[in-house]
Write a protein that holds these residues in place. Structure first.
Motif, PDB file in Angstrom:
ATOM      1  N   SER A  97       0.717  -1.286   0.171  1.00  0.00           N
ATOM      2  CA  SER A  97      -0.058  -0.052  -0.085  1.00  0.00           C
ATOM      3  C   SER A  97       1.001   1.345  -0.039  1.00  0.00           C
ATOM      4  O   SER A  97       0.436   2.365  -0.548  1.00  0.00           O
ATOM      5  CB  SER A  97      -0.898  -0.181   1.275  1.00  0.00           C
ATOM      6  OG  SER A  97      -0.325  -0.166   2.377  1.00  0.00           O
ATOM      7  N   ASP A  98       1.788   1.238   0.710  1.00  0.00           N
ATOM      8  CA  ASP A  98       2.793   2.461   0.770  1.00  0.00           C
ATOM      9  C   ASP A  98       3.705   2.550  -0.815  1.00  0.00           C
ATOM     10  O   ASP A  98       3.780   3.781  -0.961  1.00  0.00           O
ATOM     11  CB  ASP A  98       3.782   2.241   1.874  1.00  0.00           C
ATOM     12  CG  ASP A  98       3.057   2.424   3.311  1.00  0.00           C
ATOM     13  OD1 ASP A  98       2.304   2.635   3.475  1.00  0.00           O
ATOM     14  OD2 ASP A  98       4.139   1.894   4.319  1.00  0.00           O
ATOM     15  N   GLU A 100       2.266   1.689  -3.421  1.00  0.00           N
ATOM     16  CA  GLU A 100       1.258   2.090  -4.398  1.00  0.00           C
ATOM     17  C   GLU A 100       1.256   3.668  -4.212  1.00  0.00           C
ATOM     18  O   GLU A 100       0.999   4.226  -5.287  1.00  0.00           O
ATOM     19  CB  GLU A 100       0.203   1.229  -4.042  1.00  0.00           C
ATOM     20  CG  GLU A 100      -1.064   1.634  -5.018  1.00  0.00           C
ATOM     21  CD  GLU A 100      -2.363   0.882  -5.040  1.00  0.00           C
ATOM     22  OE1 GLU A 100      -3.166   0.922  -5.711  1.00  0.00           O
ATOM     23  OE2 GLU A 100      -2.391   0.132  -3.824  1.00  0.00           O
ATOM     24  N   LYS A 101       1.164   4.159  -2.988  1.00  0.00           N
ATOM     25  CA  LYS A 101       1.063   5.587  -2.977  1.00  0.00           C
ATOM     26  C   LYS A 101       2.399   6.394  -3.395  1.00  0.00           C
ATOM     27  O   LYS A 101       2.286   7.603  -3.740  1.00  0.00           O
ATOM     28  CB  LYS A 101       0.974   5.968  -1.465  1.00  0.00           C
ATOM     29  CG  LYS A 101      -0.573   5.594  -0.867  1.00  0.00           C
ATOM     30  CD  LYS A 101      -0.605   5.780   0.547  1.00  0.00           C
ATOM     31  CE  LYS A 101      -1.972   5.200   1.264  1.00  0.00           C
ATOM     32  NZ  LYS A 101      -1.911   5.393   2.621  1.00  0.00           N
ATOM     33  N   PRO A 104       2.976   7.543  -8.005  1.00  0.00           N
ATOM     34  CA  PRO A 104       3.021   8.712  -8.743  1.00  0.00           C
ATOM     35  C   PRO A 104       4.224   9.704  -8.339  1.00  0.00           C
ATOM     36  O   PRO A 104       4.489  10.303  -9.384  1.00  0.00           O
ATOM     37  CB  PRO A 104       1.700   9.337  -8.110  1.00  0.00           C
ATOM     38  CG  PRO A 104       0.785   8.179  -7.389  1.00  0.00           C
ATOM     39  CD  PRO A 104       2.027   7.296  -7.134  1.00  0.00           C
ATOM     40  N   TRP A 105       4.495   9.684  -7.190  1.00  0.00           N
ATOM     41  CA  TRP A 105       5.860  10.554  -6.971  1.00  0.00           C
ATOM     42  C   TRP A 105       7.116  10.155  -7.524  1.00  0.00           C
ATOM     43  O   TRP A 105       7.709  10.921  -8.077  1.00  0.00           O
ATOM     44  CB  TRP A 105       5.826  10.726  -5.402  1.00  0.00           C
ATOM     45  CG  TRP A 105       4.760  11.327  -4.739  1.00  0.00           C
ATOM     46  CD1 TRP A 105       3.619  10.617  -3.929  1.00  0.00           C
ATOM     47  CD2 TRP A 105       4.424  12.750  -4.762  1.00  0.00           C
ATOM     48  NE1 TRP A 105       2.808  11.562  -3.634  1.00  0.00           N
ATOM     49  CE2 TRP A 105       3.230  12.842  -3.899  1.00  0.00           C
ATOM     50  CE3 TRP A 105       4.924  13.863  -5.277  1.00  0.00           C
ATOM     51  CZ2 TRP A 105       2.677  14.026  -3.666  1.00  0.00           C
ATOM     52  CZ3 TRP A 105       4.414  15.050  -4.863  1.00  0.00           C
ATOM     53  CH2 TRP A 105       3.432  15.153  -4.295  1.00  0.00           C
ATOM     54  N   PHE A 251      -1.704   9.814 -10.204  1.00  0.00           N
ATOM     55  CA  PHE A 251      -1.985  10.633  -8.917  1.00  0.00           C
ATOM     56  C   PHE A 251      -3.496  10.758  -8.736  1.00  0.00           C
ATOM     57  O   PHE A 251      -3.960  10.598  -7.542  1.00  0.00           O
ATOM     58  CB  PHE A 251      -1.541  12.115  -9.328  1.00  0.00           C
ATOM     59  CG  PHE A 251      -0.204  12.450  -8.747  1.00  0.00           C
ATOM     60  CD1 PHE A 251       0.106  12.480  -7.412  1.00  0.00           C
ATOM     61  CD2 PHE A 251       0.847  12.654  -9.626  1.00  0.00           C
ATOM     62  CE1 PHE A 251       1.267  12.711  -6.813  1.00  0.00           C
ATOM     63  CE2 PHE A 251       2.058  12.775  -8.946  1.00  0.00           C
ATOM     64  CZ  PHE A 251       2.415  13.025  -7.764  1.00  0.00           C
ATOM     65  N   TYR A 252      -4.307  10.767  -9.909  1.00  0.00           N
ATOM     66  CA  TYR A 252      -5.917  10.812  -9.768  1.00  0.00           C
ATOM     67  C   TYR A 252      -6.280   9.213  -9.276  1.00  0.00           C
ATOM     68  O   TYR A 252      -7.133   9.321  -8.577  1.00  0.00           O
ATOM     69  CB  TYR A 252      -6.253  11.044 -11.384  1.00  0.00           C
ATOM     70  CG  TYR A 252      -7.816  10.870 -11.256  1.00  0.00           C
ATOM     71  CD1 TYR A 252      -8.716  11.914 -10.686  1.00  0.00           C
ATOM     72  CD2 TYR A 252      -8.694   9.651 -11.534  1.00  0.00           C
ATOM     73  CE1 TYR A 252     -10.011  11.817 -10.917  1.00  0.00           C
ATOM     74  CE2 TYR A 252      -9.971   9.725 -11.816  1.00  0.00           C
ATOM     75  CZ  TYR A 252     -10.512  10.564 -11.380  1.00  0.00           C
ATOM     76  OH  TYR A 252     -12.044  10.683 -11.304  1.00  0.00           O
ATOM     77  N   ASP A 253      -5.524   8.402  -9.748  1.00  0.00           N
ATOM     78  CA  ASP A 253      -5.985   7.148  -9.353  1.00  0.00           C
ATOM     79  C   ASP A 253      -5.913   6.641  -7.990  1.00  0.00           C
ATOM     80  O   ASP A 253      -6.722   6.160  -7.270  1.00  0.00           O
ATOM     81  CB  ASP A 253      -5.540   5.996 -10.380  1.00  0.00           C
ATOM     82  CG  ASP A 253      -6.095   4.542  -9.951  1.00  0.00           C
ATOM     83  OD1 ASP A 253      -7.174   4.249 -10.208  1.00  0.00           O
ATOM     84  OD2 ASP A 253      -5.335   3.670  -9.682  1.00  0.00           O
ATOM     85  N   VAL A 254      -4.671   7.157  -7.421  1.00  0.00           N
ATOM     86  CA  VAL A 254      -4.012   6.868  -6.124  1.00  0.00           C
ATOM     87  C   VAL A 254      -5.039   7.898  -5.110  1.00  0.00           C
ATOM     88  O   VAL A 254      -5.323   7.334  -3.974  1.00  0.00           O
ATOM     89  CB  VAL A 254      -2.663   6.976  -6.066  1.00  0.00           C
ATOM     90  CG1 VAL A 254      -2.243   6.769  -4.472  1.00  0.00           C
ATOM     91  CG2 VAL A 254      -2.123   5.743  -6.671  1.00  0.00           C
ATOM     92  N   TYR A 255      -4.928   8.957  -5.379  1.00  0.00           N
ATOM     93  CA  TYR A 255      -5.166  10.092  -4.283  1.00  0.00           C
ATOM     94  C   TYR A 255      -6.579  10.668  -4.422  1.00  0.00           C
ATOM     95  O   TYR A 255      -7.009  11.486  -3.480  1.00  0.00           O
ATOM     96  CB  TYR A 255      -4.251  11.127  -4.459  1.00  0.00           C
ATOM     97  CG  TYR A 255      -2.835  10.563  -4.090  1.00  0.00           C
ATOM     98  CD1 TYR A 255      -2.463  10.553  -2.496  1.00  0.00           C
ATOM     99  CD2 TYR A 255      -1.749  10.498  -4.818  1.00  0.00           C
ATOM    100  CE1 TYR A 255      -1.388  10.114  -2.046  1.00  0.00           C
ATOM    101  CE2 TYR A 255      -0.631  10.131  -4.335  1.00  0.00           C
ATOM    102  CZ  TYR A 255      -0.409  10.079  -2.774  1.00  0.00           C
ATOM    103  OH  TYR A 255       0.856   9.519  -2.522  1.00  0.00           O
ATOM    104  N   LEU A 256      -7.395  10.400  -5.456  1.00  0.00           N
ATOM    105  CA  LEU A 256      -8.672  10.753  -5.598  1.00  0.00           C
ATOM    106  C   LEU A 256      -9.817   9.777  -5.932  1.00  0.00           C
ATOM    107  O   LEU A 256      -9.596   8.453  -6.024  1.00  0.00           O
ATOM    108  CB  LEU A 256      -8.649  12.030  -7.010  1.00  0.00           C
ATOM    109  CG  LEU A 256      -7.725  13.087  -6.890  1.00  0.00           C
ATOM    110  CD1 LEU A 256      -7.956  13.910  -8.397  1.00  0.00           C
ATOM    111  CD2 LEU A 256      -8.235  13.864  -5.766  1.00  0.00           C
TER     112      LEU A 256
END
Length: 256
Positions: A97-98, A100-101, A104-105, A251-256
């Motif tokens: 999970s970490d 995956e977050k 994007p970065w 970014f959209y898929d992971v954070y929104l």
């Protein structure tokens, strides 16, 4: 899974073409593995496996330039192996999970390197030309910096070549052919040792990775002919647009 295999082959083909002409093939192959349902850490390990053949063949192509600096090669190989082991180990200790977050970065970092890497390399070459006689402390710091580059490569393969070129510019190398040979040598040994760790931990998706690898080999062969007809800047612009779009998507898929 069978319906994903042609898509992965096409992604590998495009990645092989891009790597041969302008670089940045991982912006295609790594997201394709994720979209095919391969878990993020496994996709990253699989992408390293699929990319390695290109590094090996490229290193062989620059063997003449590497022979000219063969006394320096053992240090590069040793640090590459240590860094590759360390980066791969760090990846496998990271919770899914970490990671995956972080994807994007990591893609954003690699994208910025791809866009501004040329400017960075030129600036570093100018800096190194003013400080040709580095102290022993400076040489030690350069070895530590190289280790950091290789740890990054073992952890996340995308952008390794650009970071390696930037390091070599800072280290005072100016011959672009030698730099490309060393870049590929570093990438080869970082990837090979990382792949060994990934195989031991059984995180490589072999079916998907083999299809990407096959596409990469075919794409690299075709690119040898395309490179004579297609403007490199056009290909580079395509990679920039694609990498920005893919980064924004994640970014959209992971954070929104």
């Amino acid at each position: 899974m069978l319906t994903d295999l042609p898509i992965l082959f096409i992604a590998g083909f495009l990645g092989g073409v891009l790597n041969s002409i302008a670089g940045g093939g991982s912006f295609i192959t790594f997201p394709a593995l994720l979209l095919a349902g391969v878990p993020p850490i496994s996709a990253n390990a699989t992408n390293t496996f699929a990319s390695c053949s290109g590094y090996i063949s490229g290193t062989w192509a620059f063997r003449k330039e590497l022979r000219e600096i063969q006394s320096q090669l053992p240090r590069f190989i040793l640090i590459s192996l240590i860094g590759g082991i360390s980066g791969a180990w760090l990846l496998l200790q990271t919770p899914e999970s970490d990671f995956e977050k972080a994807v994007p970065w990591l893609l954003l970092f690699a994208t910025l390197l791809f866009i501004f890497g040329g400017h960075l390399n030129r600036s570093l070459r100018q800096l190194s030309s003013k400080h040709r006689h580095a102290s022993s402390a400076g040489a030690g710091l350069l070895s530590i910096l190289l280790l950091g580059v290789c740890i990054y490569g073992g952890f996340f393969n995308a952008g390794l070549g650009i970071i390696s070129l930037s390091y070599l510019a800072l280290a005072g190398f100016t011959d672009i052919n030698r730099m490309n040979g060393l870049k590929l040598l570093i990438s080869t040994f970082v990837s090979l040792i990382a792949i060994a760790i990934f195989i031991y931990d059984d995180v490589i998706a072999w079916y998907e990775g083999s299809m990407v690898l096959t596409g990469t080999v075919v794409g690299g062969y075709v690119a040898a002919h395309l490179s004579r007809t297609l403007p490199q800047q056009l290909i580079r612009n395509f990679v920039i647009v694609a990498s920005i779009g893919i980064t924004l998507y994640f970014f959209y898929d992971v954070y929104l």
